[in-house]
Motif scaffolding. Structure first.
Motif, short mmCIF file in Angstrom:
data_model
loop_
_atom_site.label_atom_id
_atom_site.label_comp_id
_atom_site.label_asym_id
_atom_site.label_seq_id
_atom_site.Cartn_x
_atom_site.Cartn_y
_atom_site.Cartn_z
N MET A 164 0.36 -1.09 -0.56
CA MET A 164 -0.30 -0.07 -0.15
C MET A 164 0.83 1.01 -0.32
O MET A 164 1.70 1.18 0.66
CB MET A 164 -1.11 0.23 1.67
N ARG A 182 0.84 5.65 0.28
CA ARG A 182 0.00 6.42 0.92
C ARG A 182 0.03 8.21 0.58
O ARG A 182 -0.03 8.90 1.61
CB ARG A 182 0.12 6.40 3.02
N HIS A 225 -0.30 9.73 5.89
CA HIS A 225 -0.63 9.87 4.91
C HIS A 225 -0.69 10.94 3.80
O HIS A 225 -1.87 11.93 3.33
CB HIS A 225 -2.67 9.53 5.23
N SER A 262 4.14 -3.70 5.73
CA SER A 262 4.79 -4.93 6.22
C SER A 262 5.88 -5.12 6.16
O SER A 262 6.30 -5.76 6.94
CB SER A 262 3.89 -6.00 4.97
#
Ligand code: FMN
Length: 199
Positions: A12, A14, A75, A182
């Motif tokens: 992912m 951000r 973010h 992760s």
């Protein structure tokens, strides 16, 4: 890109630049979302695709507070993403499908008889295909929860009551120096996660 290489690259992001995604690339990504499995091939998921500035602004204004936008570091730039997709699960499509003749042996005409809500599972499978296609197209994405103003978001984008957004997927060119969660937390030991022949 080789399949396992793609999986190893998937993560992912951000932070995005506002550079638009070429329409033909977006089309391929969206098409991939229709390639997944679904219970009884009910296909009970739709997608609200926000790719125009006013719609994106409307979404972010409802989903995030100005204070959070100001204060977040993790973010920052999420809201620059040129595309946000809301995957929408539709339970009624499943109930209807399981009243058809070839399924009338099954107890699943009643929503309470489903062992798990397959509409969420199928919508999540479709979302995963989007996430993988994003990697293939050298873009980045974040799947995130909608924690604020969900009813208001549904209303302002005219999402029917029986369609449930399972979250949202922001897609764009990652302008990223952020480290993936992760990588920070590490993956679980496989020996603790896979249980062969008994738990
Ligand atoms: C159902 C679901 C909800 C998530 N919600 C959020 C979220 O609200 N905000 C966020 O930053 N990341 C969210 N994530 C992303 C996870 O934090 C991320 O996938 C996980 O930490 C593993 O990192 P990686 O995907 O980069 O490998 C969500 C992921 C899933 C699958």
């Amino acid at each position: 890109m080789e399949y396992y290489e793609l999986l190893a690259k998937r993560r992912m992001y951000r932070h995005f630049s506002s550079e638009p995604i070429p329409p033909e690339v977006l089309e391929k990504i969206l098409d991939s979302a229709t390639r997944g499995p679904s219970a009884g091939f009910s296909q009970g998921f739709d997608f609200l695709v926000l790719n125009q500035k006013p719609a994106l602004e409307q979404f972010w204004n409802l989903a995030l507070t100005p204070q959070w936008k100001e204060e977040t570091t993790s973010h920052k730039g999420l809201w620059n993403a040129p595309v946000v997709i809301l995957p929408l699960a539709n339970p009624d499509a499943y109930i209807q499908r399981y009243t058809e003749q070839d399924k009338d042996y099954s107890p699943l005409q009643d929503k309470d008889h489903w062992p798990v809500p397959y509409w969420y599972i199928d919508t999540a499978f479709a979302s995963m295909l989007i996430l993988n296609s994003v990697v293939y197209e050298n873009l980045g994405a974040l799947f995130f929860g909608i924690f604020r103003n969900l009813a208001c978001i549904k209303k302002s984008f005219q999402i029917p009551d029986n369609y449930h957004p399972i979250g949202a997927i922001a897609i764009g060119y990652p302008s990223s120096s952020d480290v993936s969660a992760s990588a920070k937390r590490g993956r679980r030991e496989k020996s603790s996660q896979f249980h062969f022949n008994q738990f």
